[in-house]
Design a protein around this motif. Sequence first.
Motif, PDB file in Angstrom:
ATOM      1  N   UNK A 259      57.667  29.627  27.688  1.00 44.75           N
ATOM      2  CA  UNK A 259      56.834  28.476  27.357  1.00 44.75           C
ATOM      3  C   UNK A 259      55.826  28.117  28.439  1.00 44.75           C
ATOM      4  N   UNK A 260      56.128  28.410  29.704  1.00 40.60           N
ATOM      5  CA  UNK A 260      55.228  27.970  30.773  1.00 40.60           C
ATOM      6  C   UNK A 260      55.558  28.665  32.084  1.00 40.60           C
ATOM      7  N   UNK A 261      54.544  28.702  32.958  1.00 44.37           N
ATOM      8  CA  UNK A 261      54.729  29.100  34.351  1.00 44.37           C
ATOM      9  C   UNK A 261      54.308  27.901  35.198  1.00 44.37           C
ATOM     10  N   UNK A 262      55.188  27.499  36.120  1.00 44.32           N
ATOM     11  CA  UNK A 262      54.887  26.326  36.933  1.00 44.32           C
ATOM     12  C   UNK A 262      55.127  26.629  38.405  1.00 44.32           C
ATOM     13  N   UNK A 263      54.344  25.989  39.247  1.00 43.44           N
ATOM     14  CA  UNK A 263      54.528  26.127  40.687  1.00 43.44           C
ATOM     15  C   UNK A 263      55.693  25.264  41.153  1.00 43.44           C
ATOM     16  N   UNK A 264      56.425  25.750  42.135  1.00 44.56           N
ATOM     17  CA  UNK A 264      57.497  24.999  42.776  1.00 44.56           C
ATOM     18  C   UNK A 264      57.316  25.104  44.288  1.00 44.56           C
ATOM     19  N   UNK A 265      58.137  24.399  45.019  1.00 47.44           N
ATOM     20  CA  UNK A 265      58.049  24.449  46.482  1.00 47.44           C
ATOM     21  C   UNK A 265      58.377  25.832  47.032  1.00 47.44           C
ATOM     22  N   UNK A 266      59.196  26.593  46.275  1.00 44.67           N
ATOM     23  CA  UNK A 266      59.642  27.897  46.760  1.00 44.67           C
ATOM     24  C   UNK A 266      58.951  29.080  46.086  1.00 44.67           C
ATOM     25  N   UNK A 267      58.064  28.822  45.140  1.00 47.19           N
ATOM     26  CA  UNK A 267      57.406  29.920  44.438  1.00 47.19           C
ATOM     27  C   UNK A 267      56.977  29.508  43.052  1.00 47.19           C
ATOM     28  N   UNK A 268      57.566  30.160  42.035  1.00 46.40           N
ATOM     29  CA  UNK A 268      57.194  29.880  40.652  1.00 46.40           C
ATOM     30  C   UNK A 268      58.439  29.666  39.801  1.00 46.40           C
ATOM     31  N   UNK A 269      58.220  29.003  38.681  1.00 40.54           N
ATOM     32  CA  UNK A 269      59.272  28.796  37.695  1.00 40.54           C
ATOM     33  C   UNK A 269      58.754  29.278  36.347  1.00 40.54           C
ATOM     34  N   UNK A 270      59.484  30.204  35.741  1.00 39.26           N
ATOM     35  CA  UNK A 270      59.153  30.654  34.391  1.00 39.26           C
ATOM     36  C   UNK A 270      60.072  29.917  33.423  1.00 39.26           C
ATOM     37  N   UNK A 271      59.484  29.057  32.605  1.00 38.67           N
ATOM     38  CA  UNK A 271      60.262  28.246  31.665  1.00 38.67           C
ATOM     39  C   UNK A 271      60.475  29.057  30.385  1.00 38.67           C
ATOM     40  N   UNK A 272      61.726  29.335  30.077  1.00 36.27           N
ATOM     41  CA  UNK A 272      62.056  30.105  28.878  1.00 36.27           C
ATOM     42  C   UNK A 272      62.218  29.204  27.663  1.00 36.27           C
ATOM     43  N   UNK A 273      62.851  28.085  27.841  1.00 37.67           N
ATOM     44  CA  UNK A 273      63.004  27.087  26.770  1.00 37.67           C
ATOM     45  C   UNK A 273      63.343  25.755  27.426  1.00 37.67           C
ATOM     46  N   UNK A 274      63.699  24.772  26.628  1.00 36.98           N
ATOM     47  CA  UNK A 274      63.938  23.428  27.159  1.00 36.98           C
ATOM     48  C   UNK A 274      65.087  23.388  28.152  1.00 36.98           C
ATOM     49  N   UNK A 275      65.993  24.357  28.061  1.00 34.99           N
ATOM     50  CA  UNK A 275      67.186  24.316  28.903  1.00 34.99           C
ATOM     51  C   UNK A 275      67.246  25.414  29.965  1.00 34.99           C
TER      52      UNK A 275
END
Length: 434
Positions: free
Chosen positions: A231-247
């Motif tokens: 669903x999304x790629x987001x920046x975090x303090x340690x790198x990136x977060x790939x959001x697969x679903x709501x959970x």
Amino acid sequence: MDTEYDAIVIGGGSAGLSFARHAAGLGRKIALIERAELGGTCVNRGCVPKKMLWTVADALHRGSGLTRAGLLGATPPVDMERLCARRGDKLAAIRQSYRDKLGEAGVTLIEDVAELTAPGEVTISGRRLRAPRVVLATGGRPVKPDMEGAHLACDSDAVLNWTALPRSMAIIGGGYIGCEMAAIHAALGVRVTLVTDTDRVLTEFSEAAAKVGQANMAAQGIRIVTGCTPEAVRETDDGLELVLDADTSLAVEKVVAATGRAPNLEALGGLAERVAATDKGVLKIDERFETSLPGLHAVGDCADRLPLTPVASGDGETLARQLFGTHRPPVDLRHVATTAFVLPPVAEVGQPSEAAIFEQKTLSPLSAALRADASQDYYGLGGSESAVTSVSLVAEGAHEAIAWAAQMLLHRPDRDTMRRALGVHPSTSEEVMG
């Protein structure tokens, strides 16, 4: 600069180079226009740098399995700086060889941006060049998914220019490019997760061969998530977060989008609406590679053919001969061998369907007795006992063997005849030939 030519080709990748050299060799006056590096995707951002990286990955993969089994010492580190330098030198040498060959053939090389401004007319930096035949060989480019934060993901072009390895990465897309990137980087020591919206990876290949390839990737330590559209790629303090679903989300250092390619058609300019395209966006062509606009031909990845370098090169030569030499038909795509450079490679020829496979076998190679990763080999034969029409292979060396299998299939051998040629012992080939 001359302004009149027998043909103008736009694009200096595999297809354009092949057409230009062969047409010039037939005594024609040819101009080739390239806006970037000679060699196109294959040399600069695709097959060649990928294969060089795979060579290192293959060596590490073989060694690491023996290391984990306690038969070898620690896996050696990869000197990425030196590897990138060697790779850069090789790519530069290939580009120079193309430049030299064009000069020897008498092709006029123009390094500029081209636009088709009228049928048979190409404009570069305000100058108009004319030819009764214009050949579009502009290739394609990777595309990213339509999702939040897609700009944060790398594409396959960027991956092959990495000078340092991430600790972890997530790959979106389970086609052969995504799987190759996964297998290569896992072997190089990266923690890899591959996410695909299909129910299996390598959908370009027959299901049986692909499933063995997928099992080998899992044995290599690659986490594979099927049936999922991120669903999304987001920046975090340690790198990136790939959001697969709501959970569910993945915390990684890099995200790579291997979600398809689109043709480069900017050179059509205002004539784009007059040139018919398929649902996939590539140009429709006939048996003479001619588009719906008379006098405009298309070869390579921008045309409705298989997006493979040997097809592009072969089609470029075929078009040159059709226009200026002895006519010959395009290569039958059923006879084109293809390989996914995973570990070990998955290779096929003959476009097998599940219903057409009449003999298949999954087996453990002798090396599996020594290696901890326990990869599996596979072969499948399609057609019938009286006429074998397809071959599928998963094995070390499959990428080399499949080309010879393609030559064999041109003669539609019967299975009994194949059994009379004995394979090498001990190897997977003796299982296929036995």
